[in-house]
Scaffold this motif. Sequence first.
Motif, PDB file in Angstrom:
ATOM      1  N   GLN A  40       0.826  -1.193   0.000  1.00 36.42           N
ATOM      2  CA  GLN A  40       0.000   0.000   0.000  1.00 36.42           C
ATOM      3  C   GLN A  40       0.871   1.258   0.000  1.00 36.42           C
ATOM      4  OE1 GLN A  40      -2.968  -0.042   3.045  1.00 36.42           O
ATOM      5  NE2 GLN A  40      -3.766  -2.061   2.477  1.00 36.42           N
ATOM      6  N   LEU A  41       0.522   2.197  -0.873  1.00 34.94           N
ATOM      7  CA  LEU A  41       1.325   3.404  -1.053  1.00 34.94           C
ATOM      8  C   LEU A  41       1.331   4.265   0.199  1.00 34.94           C
ATOM      9  CD1 LEU A  41       2.989   5.172  -2.954  1.00 34.94           C
ATOM     10  CD2 LEU A  41       0.857   6.211  -3.771  1.00 34.94           C
ATOM     11  N   VAL A  42       0.199   4.358   0.894  1.00 35.21           N
ATOM     12  CA  VAL A  42       0.118   5.192   2.098  1.00 35.21           C
ATOM     13  C   VAL A  42       1.083   4.706   3.159  1.00 35.21           C
ATOM     14  CG1 VAL A  42      -1.401   5.970   3.948  1.00 35.21           C
ATOM     15  CG2 VAL A  42      -2.265   5.838   1.609  1.00 35.21           C
ATOM     16  N   ARG A  71       3.862   3.077   2.701  1.00 32.82           N
ATOM     17  CA  ARG A  71       5.232   3.419   2.305  1.00 32.82           C
ATOM     18  C   ARG A  71       5.568   4.856   2.658  1.00 32.82           C
ATOM     19  NH1 ARG A  71       5.474   0.725  -3.785  1.00 32.82           N
ATOM     20  NH2 ARG A  71       5.141  -1.441  -3.145  1.00 32.82           N
ATOM     21  N   ARG A  72       4.595   5.737   2.462  1.00 38.33           N
ATOM     22  CA  ARG A  72       4.832   7.145   2.812  1.00 38.33           C
ATOM     23  C   ARG A  72       5.021   7.301   4.308  1.00 38.33           C
ATOM     24  NH1 ARG A  72       0.164  10.025  -1.000  1.00 38.33           N
ATOM     25  NH2 ARG A  72       1.230   9.694  -3.004  1.00 38.33           N
ATOM     26  N   ILE A  73       4.236   6.570   5.103  1.00 41.35           N
ATOM     27  CA  ILE A  73       4.380   6.640   6.554  1.00 41.35           C
ATOM     28  C   ILE A  73       5.764   6.167   6.977  1.00 41.35           C
ATOM     29  CG2 ILE A  73       3.563   5.656   8.740  1.00 41.35           C
ATOM     30  CD1 ILE A  73       0.767   5.582   7.557  1.00 41.35           C
ATOM     31  N   ARG A  93       8.499   6.085   5.213  1.00 36.10           N
ATOM     32  CA  ARG A  93       9.536   7.041   4.785  1.00 36.10           C
ATOM     33  C   ARG A  93       9.561   8.263   5.687  1.00 36.10           C
ATOM     34  NH1 ARG A  93       7.895   5.963  -0.696  1.00 36.10           N
ATOM     35  NH2 ARG A  93       6.712   7.913  -0.677  1.00 36.10           N
ATOM     36  N   GLY A  94       8.416   8.596   6.284  1.00 37.57           N
ATOM     37  CA  GLY A  94       8.361   9.784   7.119  1.00 37.57           C
ATOM     38  C   GLY A  94       8.813   9.572   8.553  1.00 37.57           C
TER      39      GLY A  94
END
Length: 263
Positions: free
Chosen positions: A103-105, A107-109, A111-112
């Motif tokens: 899930q893309l979301v 991955r963003r979490i 990375r953050g």
Amino acid sequence: TNTVVVSDARDAVSYPCGRRQLQELLLPFVRVAALLRHHLFGGSLPEIQAPRQEFVRLVYYLELVTDGMEWSAWSAARALPAGAAAAARCWARELGAAAARGQLVVRRILRGLHADWAAPALLALPRDYDRLFTYYHERVCLQCGAVPKEASVCLLCGTLVCLKQNCCRQHQVAEAVRHAMECGGGTGIFLVVTSTYIIVIRGRRACLWGSLYLDDYDEEDRDLKRGKPLYLSQDRLELLQAQWLAHRFDHTKRTWVWHRDSL
């Protein structure tokens, strides 16, 4: 506030790696929570004499821990409520399952995580004014697609706006005024590329702040009439940023005018 019992040998105490990492990850949240309590309910923030004491002092200030104890018995896990470990494990399992599905979301979490916190700052500007002028010269406005006659750069986000032009006016409000509302909550700081001057908008008023770029004799060159090389004044930039961060424009400038939504 509650008293923290700390032994004289506190600097010699070493936490297990996991507990130390837990404390480091919780510290940014604890700082924000302490500031919120201070501003909402009053009272003085705890005095912190050494970085090692910060987390402990703030946890007691927030009353996450109420019993005093020796430093050797202290653990960051004591600041967590009952059941926090089980909730964290459940959240980690759900996060891992979502990550396995790609899930893309998620991955963003991921990375953050571990992001470095930094104080708000104005746009980073080049030392030579020629570089700034060349970069924005003939650059088109994203709203109307035309080259602005008085190109102005928002120093909060870097957006180029058409200053005092009707092309980007919406509901009788000019673009710079509207952008100040959307970007800075009513406060806008714009650098006029064609004159080097700073225009500050505060609500329904505006003023000329001065120039951040000076020549070799520390003099301004309004409207670029003299054609001398201009360089960024670090002292003026720091002053402008300090006034912005402290909301002191109303108290430091006396030349305010009503902009009548025309900027």
